[in-house]
Design a protein around this motif. Structure first.
Motif, PDB file in Angstrom:
ATOM      1  N   LYS A 156     -23.140   6.169  14.100  1.00 40.93           N
ATOM      2  CA  LYS A 156     -21.624   6.197  13.722  1.00 40.93           C
ATOM      3  C   LYS A 156     -20.729   7.309  14.738  1.00 40.93           C
ATOM      4  CE  LYS A 156     -22.848   5.314   9.938  1.00 40.93           C
ATOM      5  NZ  LYS A 156     -22.411   4.402   8.642  1.00 40.93           N
ATOM      6  N   LYS A 157     -21.553   7.985  15.555  1.00 42.55           N
ATOM      7  CA  LYS A 157     -20.448   8.811  16.559  1.00 42.55           C
ATOM      8  C   LYS A 157     -21.035   8.890  18.037  1.00 42.55           C
ATOM      9  CE  LYS A 157     -20.163  13.608  15.807  1.00 42.55           C
ATOM     10  NZ  LYS A 157     -19.969  14.258  15.700  1.00 42.55           N
ATOM     11  N   VAL A 158     -20.767   8.739  18.863  1.00 46.60           N
ATOM     12  CA  VAL A 158     -20.876   8.229  20.295  1.00 46.60           C
ATOM     13  C   VAL A 158     -19.747   9.648  21.221  1.00 46.60           C
ATOM     14  CG1 VAL A 158     -19.975   6.468  20.626  1.00 46.60           C
ATOM     15  CG2 VAL A 158     -21.666   7.755  21.965  1.00 46.60           C
ATOM     16  N   LYS A 159     -20.487  10.164  22.391  1.00 49.26           N
ATOM     17  CA  LYS A 159     -19.904  11.059  22.940  1.00 49.26           C
ATOM     18  C   LYS A 159     -20.299  10.713  24.764  1.00 49.26           C
ATOM     19  CE  LYS A 159     -18.059  15.583  22.197  1.00 49.26           C
ATOM     20  NZ  LYS A 159     -18.345  16.578  21.800  1.00 49.26           N
ATOM     21  N   THR A 160     -19.547  10.366  25.532  1.00 47.68           N
ATOM     22  CA  THR A 160     -19.979  10.554  27.002  1.00 47.68           C
ATOM     23  C   THR A 160     -19.762  11.538  27.745  1.00 47.68           C
ATOM     24  OG1 THR A 160     -20.832   8.427  26.406  1.00 47.68           O
ATOM     25  CG2 THR A 160     -20.000   9.093  29.012  1.00 47.68           C
ATOM     26  N   VAL A 161     -20.309  12.341  27.986  1.00 47.94           N
ATOM     27  CA  VAL A 161     -19.887  13.833  29.107  1.00 47.94           C
ATOM     28  C   VAL A 161     -20.286  13.099  30.554  1.00 47.94           C
ATOM     29  CG1 VAL A 161     -20.237  15.942  29.873  1.00 47.94           C
ATOM     30  CG2 VAL A 161     -20.364  15.569  27.479  1.00 47.94           C
ATOM     31  N   ILE A 162     -18.975  13.235  31.561  1.00 46.13           N
ATOM     32  CA  ILE A 162     -19.117  12.967  32.947  1.00 46.13           C
ATOM     33  C   ILE A 162     -19.706  14.385  33.684  1.00 46.13           C
ATOM     34  CG2 ILE A 162     -18.872  11.682  34.973  1.00 46.13           C
ATOM     35  CD1 ILE A 162     -19.240   9.718  32.677  1.00 46.13           C
ATOM     36  N   LEU A 163     -20.528  14.459  34.532  1.00 49.52           N
ATOM     37  CA  LEU A 163     -21.032  15.422  35.787  1.00 49.52           C
ATOM     38  C   LEU A 163     -21.003  15.619  36.721  1.00 49.52           C
ATOM     39  CD1 LEU A 163     -24.285  17.103  32.382  1.00 49.52           C
ATOM     40  CD2 LEU A 163     -21.865  17.819  33.167  1.00 49.52           C
ATOM     41  N   ALA A 164     -20.229  16.406  37.394  1.00 51.43           N
ATOM     42  CA  ALA A 164     -20.016  15.992  38.704  1.00 51.43           C
ATOM     43  C   ALA A 164     -20.162  17.073  39.713  1.00 51.43           C
ATOM     44  CB  ALA A 164     -18.771  15.772  38.959  1.00 51.43           C
ATOM     45  N   LEU A 165     -21.137  17.344  40.465  1.00 51.31           N
ATOM     46  CA  LEU A 165     -20.395  18.628  41.266  1.00 51.31           C
ATOM     47  C   LEU A 165     -19.579  18.912  42.490  1.00 51.31           C
ATOM     48  CD1 LEU A 165     -25.008  18.257  42.294  1.00 51.31           C
ATOM     49  CD2 LEU A 165     -23.705  20.028  40.304  1.00 51.31           C
ATOM     50  N   ALA A 166     -19.233  20.116  42.719  1.00 55.51           N
ATOM     51  CA  ALA A 166     -18.452  20.238  43.019  1.00 55.51           C
ATOM     52  C   ALA A 166     -18.593  19.957  44.955  1.00 55.51           C
ATOM     53  CB  ALA A 166     -18.569  22.238  43.412  1.00 55.51           C
ATOM     54  N   SER A 167     -17.261  19.710  45.625  1.00 55.53           N
ATOM     55  CA  SER A 167     -17.011  19.700  46.535  1.00 55.53           C
ATOM     56  C   SER A 167     -17.958  20.786  47.943  1.00 55.53           C
ATOM     57  CB  SER A 167     -16.352  19.163  46.852  1.00 55.53           C
ATOM     58  OG  SER A 167     -15.052  19.331  47.377  1.00 55.53           O
ATOM     59  N   GLU A 168     -17.989  20.187  48.918  1.00 57.88           N
ATOM     60  CA  GLU A 168     -18.121  21.231  49.284  1.00 57.88           C
ATOM     61  C   GLU A 168     -16.854  22.434  49.973  1.00 57.88           C
ATOM     62  OE1 GLU A 168     -21.307  22.015  51.866  1.00 57.88           O
ATOM     63  OE2 GLU A 168     -22.544  20.271  50.736  1.00 57.88           O
ATOM     64  N   ASP A 169     -16.059  21.716  49.758  1.00 55.92           N
ATOM     65  CA  ASP A 169     -14.723  22.396  50.362  1.00 55.92           C
ATOM     66  C   ASP A 169     -14.405  23.677  48.880  1.00 55.92           C
ATOM     67  OD1 ASP A 169     -13.935  21.180  48.671  1.00 55.92           O
ATOM     68  OD2 ASP A 169     -12.566  19.633  49.275  1.00 55.92           O
ATOM     69  N   GLY A 170     -15.698  23.633  47.831  1.00 53.99           N
ATOM     70  CA  GLY A 170     -15.038  24.448  46.128  1.00 53.99           C
ATOM     71  C   GLY A 170     -14.182  23.164  45.333  1.00 53.99           C
TER      72      GLY A 170
END
Length: 394
Positions: free
Chosen positions: A154-168
């Motif tokens: 009925k309902k779906v959501k995809t969340v992409i989580l990526a860490l910050a790079s070394e330079d912030g």
């Protein structure tokens, strides 16, 4: 580099169980280039008129099944683990199904919330494939905006989580803008959806390009040998590795001076300089040897809570993208810390970790060998999961 969105497809999947996904929240986490983790929270409704449901099918496409590290399931509220069994393989569509066994049959009209967790290795591809040693590597991930689901949703959501790079800065460099709605409200956080009325195995490919200076460590092979000695009350662990740096291959000559300056100035580069290995607290008599001989560039330290010991292995040379390194290291621990005698059945019981390797490294081919003392008989093994092959010899 262009980010491409591909066409929509849907497969016909028979729904004999009468299950419907009423709500799905999928999180894709890029913790490191070596491993991509997915957690899919699913609210399942049994819409069958009379039949209770005892299982929930989880599909994995062949292209991703070859990269599947593990698949786990649990009830969301109680955190109770659920048994996961390999089920049928759809050869025509190239889909391997897994069967999640529900703790209690799901009665018609009832709902249950479950979590399905995946870990995929080599799911990120270097983009570009060749760079200079001082360029921060970038990676591209391609997946399904809707998640691969065996039942109508009925309902779906995809969340992409990526860490910050070394330079912030945000590690996400590019991402697909379709299918709408797509939002990128804060760094390293992309939301696809919600999408409604999704058919079984319906898909629309999306791609995300990220930058990360974290190493992408891949072991072509890892052989772990455990030797038991009653005579010396000793257990020896010997680890053999054939390692590969899966970062973009070096484009141009190797600059040793530049690499050392970049390290001192804490600038990004794609060379692996150290390999962290978790050790038992009582480990001693450590050594580190490669094909040339003894390697003295290693160090051991305790964590601040003094509960875990780490050994940092420094290869004989910086391990650049596309380069290999072969070595073995070893340590001893007191045998009586892992071996127990049961006077009731007159047997010894040995309890040791099945796998204890380099942190954040994927392994293509792992082998565990346990060498028992002379005269040992009637040996049996209890494993934490299914393995491809078992053998016993004397």
């Amino acid at each position: 580099m262009a980010v491409v969105t591909f066409s929509i497809t849907a497969l016909s999947v028979p729904n004999e169980d009468g299950l419907i996904n009423t709500n799905v929240l999928r999180e894709v986490s890029f913790e490191s280039p070596s491993v991509v983790r997915e957690t899919v929270g699913i609210v399942v409704l049994n819409s069958h008129g009379t039949k209770p449901a005892e299982r929930y099918l989880v599909p994995v496409r062949k292209s991703m099944h070859d990269k599947l590290g593990y698949l786990r399931a649990s009830e969301r509220k109680s955190k109770t683990p659920l048994d996961v069994l390999r089920a049928d393989y759809d050869e025509k569509e190239g889909i391997q199904y897994y069967e999640v066994r529900l703790t209690n049959p799901l009665q018609p009209g009832e709902k249950i919330s479950i979590n399905v967790q995946y870990a995929f290795v080599r799911a990120l591809k270097a983009s570009p494939a060749r760079t200079s040693m001082f360029d921060e590597p970038s990676w591209i991930w391609i997946g399904n905006a809707y998640a691969d689901l065996a039942y109508p949703t009925k309902k779906v959501k995809t969340v992409i989580l990526a860490l910050a790079s070394e330079d912030g800065k945000a590690s996400v460099r590019e991402y697909s803008k379709r299918p709408e709605p797509v939002s990128h409200e804060r760094a390293g956080h992309i939301v696809y959806g919600p999408y409604k009325d999704i058919q079984p195995m319906q898909s629309e490919e999306i791609s995300v390009r990220i930058s990360s200076a974290q190493p992408n460590i891949r072991a072509y092979s890892h052989r772990r040998e455990i030797h038991i000695s009653h005579w010396g009350n000793n257990l020896n662990v010997l680890e053999h590795y054939h390692l590969h740096n899966d970062a973009p291959e070096l484009d141009g000559p190797f600059d040793k001076v530049g690499q050392q300056l970049a390290t001192m100035q804490m600038k990004p580069h794609n060379a692996i300089l150290g390999l962290p290995v978790r050790l038992p607290l009582l480990a001693h008599n450590l050594y580190f040897v490669d094909e040339i001989g003894n390697v003295s560039t290693s160090a051991v330290h305790l964590t601040p809570d003094r509960l875990t010991r780490f050994m940092r292995l420094s290869p004989r040379y910086p391990l650049l993208g596309g380069w290999n390194y072969t070595w073995w290291h070893s340590y001893d621990i007191p045998l009586d810390s892992v071996l127990r005698w049961d006077p009731v059945d007159g047997r010894y019981s040995l309890k040791v970790p099945f796998f204890a390797g380099i942190l954040d490294a994927s392994v293509d081919d792992f082998e565990l060998q346990i060498v028992l003392p002379e005269g040992a008989t009637d040996a049996s093994v209890i494993l934490p999961f299914e393995v491809d092959e078992r053998s016993k010899r004397s």
